[in-house]
Design a protein around this motif. Structure first.
Motif, PDB file in Angstrom:
ATOM      1  N   ASN A   1       0.831  -1.210   0.000  1.00 46.65           N
ATOM      2  CA  ASN A   1       0.000   0.000   0.000  1.00 46.65           C
ATOM      3  C   ASN A   1       0.866   1.261   0.000  1.00 46.65           C
ATOM      4  N   THR A   2       1.990   1.205   0.712  1.00 47.32           N
ATOM      5  CA  THR A   2       2.919   2.337   0.717  1.00 47.32           C
ATOM      6  C   THR A   2       3.477   2.574  -0.677  1.00 47.32           C
TER       7      THR A   2
ATOM      8  N   TRP B   1       0.906   4.151  -2.820  1.00 49.25           N
ATOM      9  CA  TRP B   1       0.766   5.568  -2.453  1.00 49.25           C
ATOM     10  C   TRP B   1       1.882   6.407  -3.070  1.00 49.25           C
TER      11      TRP B   1
ATOM     12  N   THR C   1       1.656   9.501  -5.740  1.00 49.03           N
ATOM     13  CA  THR C   1       2.007  10.805  -5.176  1.00 49.03           C
ATOM     14  C   THR C   1       3.058  11.546  -5.971  1.00 49.03           C
TER      15      THR C   1
ATOM     16  N   GLY D   1       4.748  13.898   2.579  1.00 45.33           N
ATOM     17  CA  GLY D   1       3.698  13.223   3.321  1.00 45.33           C
ATOM     18  C   GLY D   1       4.214  11.968   3.986  1.00 45.33           C
ATOM     19  N   ARG D   2       3.333  11.322   4.717  1.00 39.18           N
ATOM     20  CA  ARG D   2       3.696  10.098   5.421  1.00 39.18           C
ATOM     21  C   ARG D   2       2.605   9.065   5.208  1.00 39.18           C
ATOM     22  N   TYR D   3       3.042   7.809   5.019  1.00 41.35           N
ATOM     23  CA  TYR D   3       2.106   6.701   4.891  1.00 41.35           C
ATOM     24  C   TYR D   3       2.622   5.564   5.769  1.00 41.35           C
ATOM     25  N   GLY D   4       1.863   5.201   6.793  1.00 38.07           N
ATOM     26  CA  GLY D   4       2.325   4.177   7.725  1.00 38.07           C
ATOM     27  C   GLY D   4       3.582   4.625   8.432  1.00 38.07           C
TER      28      GLY D   4
ATOM     29  N   THR E   1       8.078   8.041   5.573  1.00 41.06           N
ATOM     30  CA  THR E   1       7.934   9.453   5.237  1.00 41.06           C
ATOM     31  C   THR E   1       8.546   9.695   3.857  1.00 41.06           C
TER      32      THR E   1
END
Length: 514
Positions: A411-412, A415, A419, A499-502, A505
């Motif tokens: 998922n990261t 993303w 992005t 941004g950050r996912y889980g 960063t």
């Protein structure tokens, strides 16, 4: 003994097959919805297996590899036959895991029969079931890693060695040497088994003075067989900047580590809850390898063997020698990993099986014959089922946790793809995973970067990004290469948070927004 070799073996041949099928079914069930690729090691093995296949097809030497070649060679052979998918790589490990349980049964059954131990089948079956349903065993059997294939080769080698002791037929010792060499070039630590194997051979060779010439010829041919496997591997390792003798574990190995909890090694700074010796000893009772119910039986099995040491010396040398050299090595490395006790799990399961049967069978010996057999096997089965249910449940939960972690990383990656536009991306943990699942991204491993290499790349005309777990960078990797590279980029080029996912960063290298 002769009767066993000629007839008794045939009556037992179905058990290894049934154990293999059971082990394979268990592992296939747990591998559903998981392709076996998680963690940089798994991706590295898979990619290098593909590279070896391509190199052999074009008659070229494959490139550098940090680990030995045994597992990639098996993968390359499987890829040649069945295609280069991740599922094929995973099936190699699944089969090795199931086969290890069968080999465990054969090893223990034959070793105990050789020394005329009572009820060898019960001890062998108990140990094989422990291997099938071990939490770590099932987890390592569904991930594309070398741990289980290495254990499979080592167990095959031990069984062939016992068969040689039983039959004195040369092919068995040649197969034992071949399998041990393959275990060694799969996981370097298995080369230590030369020590207990050598003591085992020496102990039995002393009783063959009338056949010394044939015995020495067997040893010479076995050593030659092993060297034919090891020498090409050693030659290939010499081309690698991280050759065997330069491995951090060997350079920094010390028994002083056994009593320590805090380490700074090539992978960063670690503060563990337990000492190294305690951590690796826990495999005997932690409920992940063996249920705690078997801890006293390991002691009972050892005492039972020592009580008749004149009769049991070869088995003590084989099982305890195997256990001690692998455990002794692990307590000297500056690192803790739950996978590593697999290296001595088979002899641990063997001692547990011997101890349980040595306890249960005498208890019912005074009963009438009509009741004795059924009751003792029922008690054996109940105790074993209690144990394997707990370890299997733990392993199943860990596999589901592993799948959850991989899905979070996927998922990261998705993303990141949504992005940022095209450009260069520096990362650490997700490097190989992104190469596999997002090949359109130009991903670089920040671990290999230095201030000098970065200075040559910047300023850059194309957008550049960094994707890192910043907590790990500042704590685990403080002062190490990734930390140095990250701070150089921040100080010299500037890092702007996107941004950050889980846990990850995403930052743009530069003062703009990317």
């Amino acid at each position: 003994m002769t009767k066993f070799i000629r007839s008794g073996w045939k009556t037992e041949h179905l058990f290894p097959l049934l154990l293999f099928i059971l082990g394979l079914v268990v592992r296939l069930d747990l591998s559903a919805d998981f392709d076996g690729l998680y963690g940089q090691d798994a991706f590295a093995y898979y990619q290098y297996g593909v590279e070896v296949k391509q190199a052999v097809g074009t008659l070229k030497v494959p490139g550098e590899m940090y680990w030995p070649m045994g597992f990639p060679l098996v993968l390359a052979a499987a890829f040649t036959l069945f295609g280069s998918s991740a599922e094929v790589a995973q099936m190699v490990v699944l089969v090795a895991g199931a086969l290890t349980s069968s080999l465990t049964y054969l090893l223990i059954h034959d070793a105990l029969t050789w020394i005329d131990w009572p009820q060898p089948g019960s001890a062998a079956l108990t140990a094989a079931l422990l291997v099938i349903f071990s939490g770590q065993g099932v987890q390592s059997s569904v991930v594309v890693m070398a741990d289980v294939p290495g254990l499979c080769w080592a167990t095959l080698s031990a069984w062939c060695l016992v068969r040689y002791a039983l039959t004195r037929r040369r092919p068995w010792i040649l197969l034992a040497a071949l399998a041990l060499a393959l275990a060694g070039i799969t996981r370097w630590a298995y080369l230590l088994l030369v020590l207990p194997w050598g003591l085992f051979i020496l102990h039995n060779g002393l009783f063959l003075l009338e056949k010394r010439a044939a015995f020495l010829k067997d040893l010479f041919l076995a050593a030659t067989m092993g060297l034919l496997i090891l020498l090409p591997q050693l030659a290939h390792s010499r081309q690698n900047p991280a050759a065997l003798e330069a491995h951090g574990w060997l350079q920094n190995w010390s028994l002083r580590h056994a009593a320590q909890k805090d380490f700074v090694n090539a992978d960063g700074t670690f503060h563990y809850q337990r000492t190294i010796r305690h951590f690796y000893a826990r495999a005997a009772w932690d409920g992940y390898y063996l249920h705690a119910i078997f801890l006293p039986f390991i002691g009972i099995g050892t005492l039972a063997l020592l009580w008749k040491i004149r009769q049991t010396a070869p088995v003590v040398i084989l099982f305890w020698g195997w256990l001690l050299v692998e455990y002794g090595f692990l307590i000297g490395i500056p690192y803790q990993n739950i996978r590593f006790p697999l290296a001595f799990f088979v002899p641990l399961a063997a001692l547990a099986g011997i101890g349980l049967t040595s306890t249960v069978h005498p208890v019912f010996s005074a009963l009438p014959t009509s009741l004795r057999s059924g009751l003792r096997y029922a008690v054996l089965l109940i105790i074993t089922l209690i144990s394997i249910r707990a370890t299997y449940t733990t392993g199943k939960a860990e596999i589901h946790h592993l799948i959850g972690l991989k899905n979070a990383d996927l998922n990261t990656i998705e993303w990141v793809q949504r992005t940022i536009p095209a450009g260069t991306l520096y990362t650490l943990d997700l490097w190989l995973m992104m190469q596999h699942y997002a090949p359109e991204l130009a991903v670089k491993q920040i671990y290999y970067e230095t201030p000098d290499t970065l200075a040559q790349q910047f300023p850059s005309s194309e957008p550049t990004y960094v994707l890192l777990n910043l907590w790990a960078i500042e704590h685990q990797w403080a002062g190490k290469a990734p930390w140095i590279a990250y701070h150089w980029l921040n100080e010299h080029e500037g890092l702007t948070r996107i941004g950050r996912y889980g846990n990850y960063t995403l930052l743009y290298v530069g003062k703009g927004t990317g």
